[in-house]
Design a protein around this motif. Sequence first.
Motif, PDB file in Angstrom:
ATOM      1  N   UNK A 113      55.568 101.953  72.988  1.00 49.39           N
ATOM      2  CA  UNK A 113      54.638 102.652  73.861  1.00 49.39           C
ATOM      3  C   UNK A 113      53.206 102.709  73.366  1.00 49.39           C
ATOM      4  N   UNK A 114      52.905 102.005  72.295  1.00 49.20           N
ATOM      5  CA  UNK A 114      51.530 102.000  71.791  1.00 49.20           C
ATOM      6  C   UNK A 114      50.642 101.184  72.732  1.00 49.20           C
ATOM      7  N   UNK A 115      49.367 101.477  72.669  1.00 51.67           N
ATOM      8  CA  UNK A 115      48.370 100.664  73.354  1.00 51.67           C
ATOM      9  C   UNK A 115      47.315 100.289  72.308  1.00 51.67           C
ATOM     10  N   UNK A 116      46.318  99.556  72.713  1.00 54.13           N
ATOM     11  CA  UNK A 116      45.317  99.077  71.751  1.00 54.13           C
ATOM     12  C   UNK A 116      44.589 100.222  71.058  1.00 54.13           C
ATOM     13  N   UNK A 117      44.300 101.287  71.782  1.00 56.86           N
ATOM     14  CA  UNK A 117      43.600 102.431  71.193  1.00 56.86           C
ATOM     15  C   UNK A 117      44.460 103.083  70.117  1.00 56.86           C
ATOM     16  N   UNK A 118      45.733 103.300  70.412  1.00 54.44           N
ATOM     17  CA  UNK A 118      46.639 103.878  69.409  1.00 54.44           C
ATOM     18  C   UNK A 118      46.789 102.956  68.204  1.00 54.44           C
ATOM     19  N   UNK A 119      46.839 101.675  68.455  1.00 56.78           N
ATOM     20  CA  UNK A 119      46.970 100.718  67.359  1.00 56.78           C
ATOM     21  C   UNK A 119      45.753 100.778  66.435  1.00 56.78           C
ATOM     22  N   UNK A 120      44.578 100.912  66.998  1.00 54.43           N
ATOM     23  CA  UNK A 120      43.366 101.050  66.186  1.00 54.43           C
ATOM     24  C   UNK A 120      43.417 102.343  65.380  1.00 54.43           C
ATOM     25  N   UNK A 121      43.898 103.419  65.978  1.00 59.12           N
ATOM     26  CA  UNK A 121      44.023 104.685  65.248  1.00 59.12           C
ATOM     27  C   UNK A 121      45.029 104.569  64.106  1.00 59.12           C
ATOM     28  N   UNK A 122      46.136 103.877  64.364  1.00 60.38           N
ATOM     29  CA  UNK A 122      47.130 103.642  63.310  1.00 60.38           C
ATOM     30  C   UNK A 122      46.482 102.870  62.160  1.00 60.38           C
ATOM     31  N   UNK A 123      45.745 101.819  62.483  1.00 63.72           N
ATOM     32  CA  UNK A 123      45.077 101.017  61.456  1.00 63.72           C
ATOM     33  C   UNK A 123      44.080 101.844  60.654  1.00 63.72           C
TER      34      UNK A 123
ATOM     35  N   UNK B  39      44.725 105.726  54.137  1.00 65.35           N
ATOM     36  CA  UNK B  39      45.836 106.149  53.275  1.00 65.35           C
ATOM     37  C   UNK B  39      46.045 105.201  52.099  1.00 65.35           C
ATOM     38  N   UNK B  40      45.890 103.893  52.336  1.00 64.64           N
ATOM     39  CA  UNK B  40      46.231 102.897  51.320  1.00 64.64           C
ATOM     40  C   UNK B  40      45.038 102.186  50.710  1.00 64.64           C
ATOM     41  N   UNK B  41      43.842 102.472  51.181  1.00 65.05           N
ATOM     42  CA  UNK B  41      42.675 101.786  50.642  1.00 65.05           C
ATOM     43  C   UNK B  41      42.640 100.319  51.019  1.00 65.05           C
ATOM     44  N   UNK B  42      43.197  99.994  52.172  1.00 64.94           N
ATOM     45  CA  UNK B  42      43.230  98.614  52.654  1.00 64.94           C
ATOM     46  C   UNK B  42      42.123  98.394  53.678  1.00 64.94           C
ATOM     47  N   UNK B  43      41.996  97.174  54.130  1.00 65.97           N
ATOM     48  CA  UNK B  43      40.987  96.811  55.127  1.00 65.97           C
ATOM     49  C   UNK B  43      41.644  95.944  56.195  1.00 65.97           C
ATOM     50  N   UNK B  44      42.792  96.398  56.677  1.00 65.14           N
ATOM     51  CA  UNK B  44      43.505  95.637  57.712  1.00 65.14           C
ATOM     52  C   UNK B  44      42.793  95.775  59.050  1.00 65.14           C
ATOM     53  N   UNK B  45      42.843  94.716  59.831  1.00 64.68           N
ATOM     54  CA  UNK B  45      42.174  94.691  61.130  1.00 64.68           C
ATOM     55  C   UNK B  45      43.207  94.637  62.250  1.00 64.68           C
ATOM     56  N   UNK B  46      42.721  94.737  63.452  1.00 67.99           N
ATOM     57  CA  UNK B  46      43.596  94.652  64.624  1.00 67.99           C
ATOM     58  C   UNK B  46      44.325  93.306  64.637  1.00 67.99           C
TER      59      UNK B  46
ATOM     60  N   UNK C 282      45.494  91.710  62.067  1.00 69.38           N
ATOM     61  CA  UNK C 282      46.671  91.845  61.209  1.00 69.38           C
ATOM     62  C   UNK C 282      47.822  92.498  61.976  1.00 69.38           C
ATOM     63  N   UNK C 283      47.506  93.546  62.711  1.00 67.49           N
ATOM     64  CA  UNK C 283      48.551  94.246  63.462  1.00 67.49           C
ATOM     65  C   UNK C 283      49.172  93.334  64.516  1.00 67.49           C
ATOM     66  N   UNK C 284      48.348  92.538  65.176  1.00 62.82           N
ATOM     67  CA  UNK C 284      48.884  91.613  66.181  1.00 62.82           C
ATOM     68  C   UNK C 284      49.671  90.478  65.529  1.00 62.82           C
ATOM     69  N   UNK C 285      49.289  90.098  64.308  1.00 61.55           N
ATOM     70  CA  UNK C 285      49.999  89.028  63.604  1.00 61.55           C
ATOM     71  C   UNK C 285      51.374  89.462  63.114  1.00 61.55           C
ATOM     72  N   UNK C 286      51.555  90.756  62.924  1.00 59.92           N
ATOM     73  CA  UNK C 286      52.865  91.249  62.459  1.00 59.92           C
ATOM     74  C   UNK C 286      53.864  91.128  63.602  1.00 59.92           C
ATOM     75  N   UNK C 287      55.001  90.495  63.345  1.00 62.72           N
ATOM     76  CA  UNK C 287      55.970  90.307  64.420  1.00 62.72           C
ATOM     77  C   UNK C 287      56.641  91.609  64.849  1.00 62.72           C
TER      78      UNK C 287
ATOM     79  N   UNK D 255      50.961  95.768  54.782  1.00 65.32           N
ATOM     80  CA  UNK D 255      50.307  96.892  54.107  1.00 65.32           C
ATOM     81  C   UNK D 255      50.656  96.865  52.623  1.00 65.32           C
ATOM     82  N   UNK D 256      51.922  96.657  52.307  1.00 65.49           N
ATOM     83  CA  UNK D 256      52.368  96.636  50.909  1.00 65.49           C
ATOM     84  C   UNK D 256      51.652  95.540  50.124  1.00 65.49           C
ATOM     85  N   UNK D 257      51.452  94.382  50.738  1.00 67.10           N
ATOM     86  CA  UNK D 257      50.779  93.271  50.065  1.00 67.10           C
ATOM     87  C   UNK D 257      49.284  93.521  49.912  1.00 67.10           C
ATOM     88  N   UNK D 258      48.683  94.220  50.875  1.00 64.67           N
ATOM     89  CA  UNK D 258      47.238  94.443  50.863  1.00 64.67           C
ATOM     90  C   UNK D 258      46.829  95.649  50.031  1.00 64.67           C
TER      91      UNK D 258
END
Length: 87
Positions: free
Chosen positions: A31-41, A47-54, A56-61, A70-73
């Motif tokens: 039920x997520x949408x793009x806005x929620x996904x950006x908030x999650x990122x 939280x993790x000191x990462x710099x993941x982008x939208x 990355x989230x779309x690339x995750x299957x 996240x663990x790798x970054x």
Amino acid sequence: MDDVRVRVLDVVQRLLRRDELDTSLDFFDHGANSVLLIQILELVNEEFGTDLTITHAFDAPDIDGFVEMVAEAAPPAGPLSPAQGDR
């Protein structure tokens, strides 16, 4: 990895307002949408000191794949979350 998984899933569950997640599904299946996904990122990056982008989230299957990203970054120890720093 278990700590990363727990912390990422906590963020995702809070923002999606879900008690349980099927981590073999992607964010949109829950039920997520793009806005929620950006908030999650934003929260995960904070939280993790990462710099993941939208991208990355779309690339995750699925959510499991996102947790692996996240663990790798994340830096080896990962920064303390604000709540952990108060202890």
